[in-house]
Scaffold this active site. Structure first.
Site, mmCIF file in Angstrom:
data_model
loop_
_atom_site.group_PDB
_atom_site.id
_atom_site.type_symbol
_atom_site.label_atom_id
_atom_site.label_comp_id
_atom_site.label_asym_id
_atom_site.label_seq_id
_atom_site.Cartn_x
_atom_site.Cartn_y
_atom_site.Cartn_z
ATOM 1 N N GLY D 206 33.419 36.000 49.233
ATOM 2 C CA GLY D 206 34.083 34.675 49.201
ATOM 3 C C GLY D 206 33.107 33.547 49.316
ATOM 4 N N LEU D 232 38.532 39.730 44.260
ATOM 5 C CA LEU D 232 37.292 38.684 44.412
ATOM 6 C C LEU D 232 36.090 39.572 45.138
ATOM 7 C CD1 LEU D 232 36.182 36.054 44.116
ATOM 8 C CD2 LEU D 232 36.915 35.476 46.332
ATOM 9 N N ASP D 233 34.853 39.613 44.412
ATOM 10 C CA ASP D 233 33.861 40.051 44.937
ATOM 11 C C ASP D 233 33.958 41.517 45.463
ATOM 12 O OD1 ASP D 233 32.296 37.792 44.647
ATOM 13 O OD2 ASP D 233 33.045 37.049 46.758
ATOM 14 N N ALA D 234 34.956 42.321 44.679
ATOM 15 C CA ALA D 234 35.190 43.656 45.256
ATOM 16 C C ALA D 234 34.706 44.652 43.855
ATOM 17 C CB ALA D 234 36.413 43.953 45.348
#
Lengths: 289, 289, 289, 289
Positions: D206, D232-234
């Site tokens: 994040g 998100l960002d995964a």
């Protein structure tokens, strides 16, 4: 550490080690109303030499910029037999770039320059080839082509030197410039010419280090940025870094992987030089934090 | 930097930042005949806090060891509202080791201990399992077995604490001790319990970090040494390091590669702690050079 | 990759590159009921040489262990002019250790040995000094002292060699053994003697590399594990690693930091050797994943 | 490994693991006159899944480019329930770049592009800000400005998507694009959108990871390139790297040091993607050598 707002002075000092130096220097700054922003010191206990870098805020400092050196010399430096140099964050130095045919270091430098990462001017790019003129053009930097042959080398360097002096160049970056400079040019910029060599020096000095690395079968390759001295690839090292490789990497792959190292290691050296964090002693560098 | 021959004192200082501190402290040492061997300082400009570590030779110093603290408090510390601690290189601290079943960190510590790398005594190894008693025996270190269950945990810790106090233990190393300490023990050794966690914190705190790393598909794994605080794996980080991995590494391979990281990162933290190079501020560490 | 439960065979192959080799070798294994656990190959396109390592499960394999080599030679190797070697995970090799006075690599190896990290026997530790006998004793490993002088060197090596042969030693680890081996011993164990040199070769071969690194002012130091050949520190490199240093690191600090590198880099090489992941070609190593 | 002269095909395969796959695939290529240039395989023993990448020279190959897929499906893929994709080195993919205000990753990509490091076209740069238009102009790349607000986000993305499709964009690089994509865009390019996140994921996902890293007091910072998925960002991580930091690094210094990481880690991911060396499985990547 950073608090970039207000103008600062930086003083770099070396002198024979003795008791009380830090106290005297910091007292000089404090007493005149300077606020120390950063201090780092080092003592070489074998040679009994003391090194220090101090940065302080000039706002409210009781001595005018053009008098600081004189007063410091009289009050402190004379007594301790100091070599020192004084720098002001308000000064934007002029940096010349020398290149040949490889673009990666040049792109990296110009990208940082345009993005405002460095407080520096680039008044000129000099090359022994025409190839990278288009890069200079893209970034609106003047480009001068000096074809070099064994016969005309010295003459070309004299002209290059004239340009550097005319443009009031403070220091020079060899961004994969594939010519060996003559003492004429080197001695005009003592410890002010930064080179990138594509090996972890002192391994593989000279030509074709990736070929030599491959032939030797090393498992890491490196890059080294250093100040240029008369002995080839033997000047004071500023920064080095390495990357792991394997038997799968042939010479073109080594060259590919090395490019990233070269540009990062060169740019880190330029940044430290710009921050006045580098002192040279006995062909080695002290890199202040 | 090292010149290990003569006895030295080290003082660690933190206080509100203001002008003149370095000058006053270094003057205090110089004036009393101390030769400064090492000085490193740091200013946190956001919080306006000043940190310093100074080491000086005690030979010829004009204040006796047991008076230095008192004089420093009166002449310097009071004025600047300093927190400080004073340490003497002549003091050999007592270090307790807690282990469970994994031997690699213990072997690394005991190998260094026997080889004389560290100036430390190890009066006791404590474990919740019997397995590593043979290692302790090989190195002739007393070993105490405290089986831990949820029911007896607090009681066992009280006994462990009694032993630590009886043996005048200065600090504790958790060398892969797989029990969560209670506040009772933690608060008895504030910032004096060093743990190794087998991930690059704050990623993968708690149990089975290699399994989590594999499930997430990371390309690097790490290890983190930190001081133990009441919140699990959230204390001030002293040292971290990582190693590249690939999809070929399954969980057993991650565990294998991680062991080398764990032992090196833990031992580096212990070494810095022993050299009095660590200051804690706001749950972060200042690591002096 | 690991699935250590069932017995496996590993074959290492090198031969002139041509089409169809992988297909033929994997077909040989599949057709006889072997399940391939790991396959890695490499082609040297400059020299047109093919290298491969295949590991397969022996359970249910249609050829008995002692016949695999013969059948493979007839069906595959002859046709492709292969050099190959065959290894069984059930074989526990004998590893001799040579040391001098430094304990850190020896402790690291013996700690792994005791903790069961490696599938290996250590029947003997040989040294030119008495100092590390106590370490051998702690781990219950036989220790033989062979004082070496220029006069008796050859004679002592002959006796060492006799012991190695009597104990059926498969390979030798020089864990900071500060004697140069003679061709007599080297040639008895071709590519079966692993040395750790305390520099990033080819930089700083020979004696006192940390002193040379300090004098040159490098910003990284390294360690290199390699097979011993007749030319000093010039054999095939198995593994290398480095650590960043600074001007603050004097020679004793370099030695201190280097120790951690040395032991990790040596042990990684031994582990790869034990896993049969190393092939030597043209004085370089292919390290299979 | 490289021998870039002649046209090659690359096939990426995943399927349930069983005996004989390598043999069948390599036989298919060899039998049709293809010369294998590179083969790498991997078996996930927990899930019993087999992965392979094979590259072979097309010169003299007995099946025409447009028939290879069909024949392979019939002769091999059907039998082993393979997922596979086929790629030709002669195809130059179209890569779109999304940026916001930070220039460093964009300069790095465009420098490589201009220097010919990558076999790729860049038909468009898309941004939610005007600031980097001048960079696009310097490199003569079309630039489209799509200001994004919470209200118009979906609508703008629909237009962006239309442009990407019109330009036949193969994959997208988010070069520090500070907007979260909606599933609409993400699902149009499954595992074809590469993002750079400025932390070593899964730590600090994040916003403002450097601020979080500073607050936590970590000793290393990192960067992670990954495929964008809805969380998100995964998404699957392609590459990660880290750099050591210290207490001296405040947030602006972390940002400065992180920039070099970000650009290198992003560009390494793009290069691997371009070389067809990445396979996604279970939200993880297999990165072939």
């Amino acid at each position: 550490m950073s608090k970039p707002s207000s103008p600062q002075a930086v003083i770099l000092i070396s002198c024979p080690d003795q008791s009380g130096i830090i106290s005297r220097v910091t007292d000089f700054i404090s007493r005149n109303g300077g606020n120390i922003m950063d201090l780092d010191e080092h003592v070489d206990f074998n040679d009994h030499v003391f090194f220090m870098r101090v940065a302080w805020e000039l706002e409210g400092f009781g001595i005018s910029d053009d008098q600081i050196g004189t007063v410091f010399q009289q009050e402190i430096a004379d007594r301790y037999q100091m070599d020192w140099s004084l720098h002001f964050s308000s000064h934007r130095p002029n940096m010349a770039i020398f290149v040949s045919k490889s673009a990666h270091c040049l792109y990296d430098i110009l990208g940082r320059y345009q993005a405002g990462e460095w407080t520096v001017n680039i008044p000129i790019i000099i090359s022994n080839h025409q190839r990278l003129k288009e890069v200079a053009d893209r970034f609106d930097i003047p480009f001068k082509h000096f074809p070099v042959t064994p016969e005309n080398k010295l003459e070309q360097e004299i002209q290059q030197l004239a340009i550097l002096q005319e443009l009031e160049v403070d220091f020079v970056v060899l961004a994969r410039y594939m010519q060996i400079l003559t003492p004429n040019l080197i001695n005009a910029f003592p410890y002010q010419i930064i080179n990138i060599h594509h090996s972890f020096l002192p391994a593989f000095p000279g030509a074709r280090p990736y070929h030599s690395a491959h032939a030797r079968g090393v498992k890491i390759i490196g890059a080294s940025s250093h100040y240029v001295t008369e002995e080839l690839d033997a000047g004071p090292i500023i920064d080095q870094d390495v990357v792991q490789i394997s038997h799968k990497d042939d010479v073109p792959q080594l060259i590919h992987k090395g490019k990233d190292l070269e540009k990062i290691v060169l740019s880190r050296a330029v940044y430290k030089h710009l921050q006045r964090k580098v002192l040279v002693y006995q062909n080695r560098t002290i890199i202040f934090d």
